[in-house]
Design a protein around this motif. Structure first.
Motif, PDB file in Angstrom:
ATOM      1  N   SER A 136      -2.581   2.468   0.347  1.00 20.57           N
ATOM      2  CA  SER A 136      -1.124   2.591   0.318  1.00 20.57           C
ATOM      3  C   SER A 136      -0.701   3.270  -0.974  1.00 20.57           C
ATOM      4  O   SER A 136      -1.341   3.119  -2.011  1.00 20.57           O
ATOM      5  CB  SER A 136      -0.455   1.222   0.440  1.00 20.57           C
ATOM      6  N   GLY A 137       0.366   4.063  -0.869  1.00 17.74           N
ATOM      7  CA  GLY A 137       0.853   4.763  -2.040  1.00 17.74           C
ATOM      8  C   GLY A 137       1.950   5.731  -1.644  1.00 17.74           C
ATOM      9  O   GLY A 137       2.662   5.528  -0.659  1.00 17.74           O
ATOM     10  N   THR A 138       2.060   6.806  -2.414  1.00 17.86           N
ATOM     11  CA  THR A 138       3.095   7.812  -2.198  1.00 17.86           C
ATOM     12  C   THR A 138       2.447   9.168  -1.987  1.00 17.86           C
ATOM     13  O   THR A 138       1.572   9.568  -2.753  1.00 17.86           O
ATOM     14  CB  THR A 138       4.038   7.878  -3.421  1.00 17.86           C
ATOM     15  N   PHE A 139       2.887   9.855  -0.928  1.00 16.12           N
ATOM     16  CA  PHE A 139       2.430  11.208  -0.653  1.00 16.12           C
ATOM     17  C   PHE A 139       3.590  12.152  -0.921  1.00 16.12           C
ATOM     18  O   PHE A 139       4.693  11.950  -0.399  1.00 16.12           O
ATOM     19  CB  PHE A 139       1.959  11.332   0.802  1.00 16.12           C
ATOM     20  N   VAL A 140       3.347  13.167  -1.759  1.00 18.70           N
ATOM     21  CA  VAL A 140       4.370  14.166  -2.077  1.00 18.70           C
ATOM     22  C   VAL A 140       3.950  15.483  -1.437  1.00 18.70           C
ATOM     23  O   VAL A 140       2.868  16.001  -1.720  1.00 18.70           O
ATOM     24  CB  VAL A 140       4.526  14.340  -3.603  1.00 18.70           C
ATOM     25  N   TRP A 141       4.807  16.004  -0.540  1.00 23.47           N
ATOM     26  CA  TRP A 141       4.542  17.287   0.120  1.00 23.47           C
ATOM     27  C   TRP A 141       5.791  18.148  -0.030  1.00 23.47           C
ATOM     28  O   TRP A 141       6.889  17.708   0.311  1.00 23.47           O
ATOM     29  CB  TRP A 141       4.202  17.070   1.588  1.00 23.47           C
ATOM     30  N   GLN A 142       5.616  19.346  -0.569  1.00 22.29           N
ATOM     31  CA  GLN A 142       6.715  20.282  -0.806  1.00 22.29           C
ATOM     32  C   GLN A 142       7.846  19.601  -1.581  1.00 22.29           C
ATOM     33  O   GLN A 142       9.020  19.753  -1.276  1.00 22.29           O
ATOM     34  CB  GLN A 142       7.212  20.868   0.513  1.00 22.29           C
ATOM     35  N   GLY A 143       7.447  18.800  -2.582  1.00 28.04           N
ATOM     36  CA  GLY A 143       8.392  18.152  -3.478  1.00 28.04           C
ATOM     37  C   GLY A 143       9.057  16.906  -2.941  1.00 28.04           C
ATOM     38  O   GLY A 143       9.877  16.298  -3.629  1.00 28.04           O
ATOM     39  N   VAL A 144       8.726  16.492  -1.717  1.00 23.33           N
ATOM     40  CA  VAL A 144       9.371  15.327  -1.109  1.00 23.33           C
ATOM     41  C   VAL A 144       8.391  14.147  -1.084  1.00 23.33           C
ATOM     42  O   VAL A 144       7.368  14.203  -0.402  1.00 23.33           O
ATOM     43  CB  VAL A 144       9.844  15.636   0.330  1.00 23.33           C
ATOM     44  N   PRO A 145       8.682  13.070  -1.851  1.00 24.95           N
ATOM     45  CA  PRO A 145       7.801  11.890  -1.840  1.00 24.95           C
ATOM     46  C   PRO A 145       8.089  10.999  -0.622  1.00 24.95           C
ATOM     47  O   PRO A 145       9.242  10.806  -0.250  1.00 24.95           O
ATOM     48  CB  PRO A 145       8.155  11.168  -3.140  1.00 24.95           C
ATOM     49  N   ARG A 146       7.010  10.506  -0.017  1.00 29.31           N
ATOM     50  CA  ARG A 146       7.134   9.590   1.119  1.00 29.31           C
ATOM     51  C   ARG A 146       6.094   8.487   0.962  1.00 29.31           C
ATOM     52  O   ARG A 146       4.977   8.759   0.521  1.00 29.31           O
ATOM     53  CB  ARG A 146       6.830  10.316   2.431  1.00 29.31           C
ATOM     54  N   PRO A 147       6.418   7.263   1.396  1.00 30.86           N
ATOM     55  CA  PRO A 147       5.393   6.226   1.412  1.00 30.86           C
ATOM     56  C   PRO A 147       4.307   6.597   2.432  1.00 30.86           C
ATOM     57  O   PRO A 147       4.619   7.191   3.469  1.00 30.86           O
ATOM     58  CB  PRO A 147       6.131   4.954   1.829  1.00 30.86           C
ATOM     59  N   ALA A 148       3.069   6.278   2.109  1.00 35.07           N
ATOM     60  CA  ALA A 148       1.959   6.596   3.017  1.00 35.07           C
ATOM     61  C   ALA A 148       0.958   5.454   2.999  1.00 35.07           C
ATOM     62  O   ALA A 148       0.745   4.813   1.968  1.00 35.07           O
ATOM     63  CB  ALA A 148       1.285   7.897   2.584  1.00 35.07           C
ATOM     64  N   GLU A 149       0.371   5.206   4.155  1.00 37.68           N
ATOM     65  CA  GLU A 149      -0.675   4.184   4.230  1.00 37.68           C
ATOM     66  C   GLU A 149      -1.658   4.534   5.328  1.00 37.68           C
ATOM     67  O   GLU A 149      -1.354   5.302   6.243  1.00 37.68           O
ATOM     68  CB  GLU A 149      -0.088   2.795   4.439  1.00 37.68           C
ATOM     69  N   ARG A 150      -2.859   3.961   5.187  1.00 40.19           N
ATOM     70  CA  ARG A 150      -3.923   4.191   6.170  1.00 40.19           C
ATOM     71  C   ARG A 150      -4.841   2.976   6.151  1.00 40.19           C
ATOM     72  O   ARG A 150      -5.132   2.429   5.095  1.00 40.19           O
ATOM     73  CB  ARG A 150      -4.707   5.452   5.811  1.00 40.19           C
ATOM     74  N   THR A 151      -5.286   2.571   7.327  1.00 38.01           N
ATOM     75  CA  THR A 151      -6.209   1.448   7.453  1.00 38.01           C
ATOM     76  C   THR A 151      -7.448   1.917   8.206  1.00 38.01           C
ATOM     77  O   THR A 151      -7.337   2.546   9.254  1.00 38.01           O
ATOM     78  CB  THR A 151      -5.549   0.272   8.205  1.00 38.01           C
ATOM     79  N   LEU A 152      -8.612   1.614   7.642  1.00 38.57           N
ATOM     80  CA  LEU A 152      -9.888   1.920   8.279  1.00 38.57           C
ATOM     81  C   LEU A 152     -10.760   0.670   8.264  1.00 38.57           C
ATOM     82  O   LEU A 152     -10.588  -0.207   7.409  1.00 38.57           O
ATOM     83  CB  LEU A 152     -10.613   3.050   7.532  1.00 38.57           C
ATOM     84  N   ARG A 153     -11.701   0.622   9.176  1.00 39.95           N
ATOM     85  CA  ARG A 153     -12.688  -0.472   9.212  1.00 39.95           C
ATOM     86  C   ARG A 153     -14.053   0.105   8.849  1.00 39.95           C
ATOM     87  O   ARG A 153     -14.491   1.075   9.456  1.00 39.95           O
ATOM     88  CB  ARG A 153     -12.739  -1.097  10.607  1.00 39.95           C
ATOM     89  N   PHE A 154     -14.698  -0.490   7.864  1.00 45.27           N
ATOM     90  CA  PHE A 154     -16.046  -0.108   7.443  1.00 45.27           C
ATOM     91  C   PHE A 154     -16.972  -1.220   7.915  1.00 45.27           C
ATOM     92  O   PHE A 154     -17.005  -2.303   7.332  1.00 45.27           O
ATOM     93  CB  PHE A 154     -16.120   0.035   5.912  1.00 45.27           C
ATOM     94  N   LEU A 155     -17.696  -0.963   9.010  1.00 47.06           N
ATOM     95  CA  LEU A 155     -18.560  -1.967   9.616  1.00 47.06           C
ATOM     96  C   LEU A 155     -20.010  -1.712   9.215  1.00 47.06           C
ATOM     97  O   LEU A 155     -20.383  -0.580   8.879  1.00 47.06           O
ATOM     98  CB  LEU A 155     -18.411  -1.919  11.137  1.00 47.06           C
ATOM     99  N   PRO A 156     -20.853  -2.756   9.264  1.00 42.55           N
ATOM    100  CA  PRO A 156     -22.266  -2.524   8.957  1.00 42.55           C
ATOM    101  C   PRO A 156     -22.845  -1.458   9.885  1.00 42.55           C
ATOM    102  O   PRO A 156     -22.616  -1.484  11.093  1.00 42.55           O
ATOM    103  CB  PRO A 156     -22.911  -3.892   9.213  1.00 42.55           C
ATOM    104  N   GLY A 157     -23.573  -0.495   9.297  1.00 42.50           N
ATOM    105  CA  GLY A 157     -24.157   0.598  10.063  1.00 42.50           C
ATOM    106  C   GLY A 157     -25.471   0.205  10.712  1.00 42.50           C
ATOM    107  O   GLY A 157     -25.959  -0.908  10.536  1.00 42.50           O
TER     108      GLY A 157
END
Length: 147
Positions: free
Chosen positions: A54-75
């Motif tokens: 989670s954090g802030t993504f700035v694109w073309q000068g415009v900041p937006r909140p951004a988040e991503r969730t992933l699962r890291f499972l045993p390989g």
């Protein structure tokens, strides 16, 4: 880049909190953006890690909140991981036992080609090159262990 830092077990290594800085370059238009935030790898019931970014993504000068969730499972091999999207769909494999790993992820008409490198005990990097009919992107993310 010279030496890589081998990681015996990727899940053990990634557990905890990481400061996250990402640059996004559109190679076709020349536009650039950046993400700044925190990625927390917490324990999943039944094994593995839940990666919550989670954090802030700035694109073309415009900041937006951004988040991503992933699962890291045993390989399939001890010390490796099977990375999946939050909904369980496969994303990519991850094996950092040599300190470096390359992988691909086809997504509709686009191809994501990723390279993961461990720089030392507290820093690692991902570089994704995304190509397709409408995408020509380079995403570089640096992670630094918190605390």
């Amino acid at each position: 880049m010279g030496e890589f830092w081998p990681v015996a077990d990727v899940l053990t290594h990634l557990a905890g909190s990481w400061r996250t800085e990402r640059t996004v370059r559109d190679l076709a238009s020349g536009d650039e953006g950046e993400f700044s935030g925190l990625t927390v790898f917490g324990q999943l019931e039944g094994g593995g890690l839940l990666s919550e970014e989670s954090g802030t993504f700035v694109w073309q000068g415009v900041p937006r909140p951004a988040e991503r969730t992933l699962r890291f499972l045993p390989g399939p091999t001890p010390g490796t991981a099977d990375v999946r999207f939050a909904d369980g769909r496969p994303f990519h494999d991850l094996d950092l036992r040599t300190g470096r790993h390359a992988t691909d992820h086809p997504c509709a008409a686009d191809l994501y080609r990723g390279e993961f490198t461990v720089l030392d005990a507290d820093r690692w990097r991902t570089v994704w090159r995304v190509g397709g009919p409408t995408k020509d992107l380079l995403l570089t993310t640096d992670y630094a262990r918190e605390g």
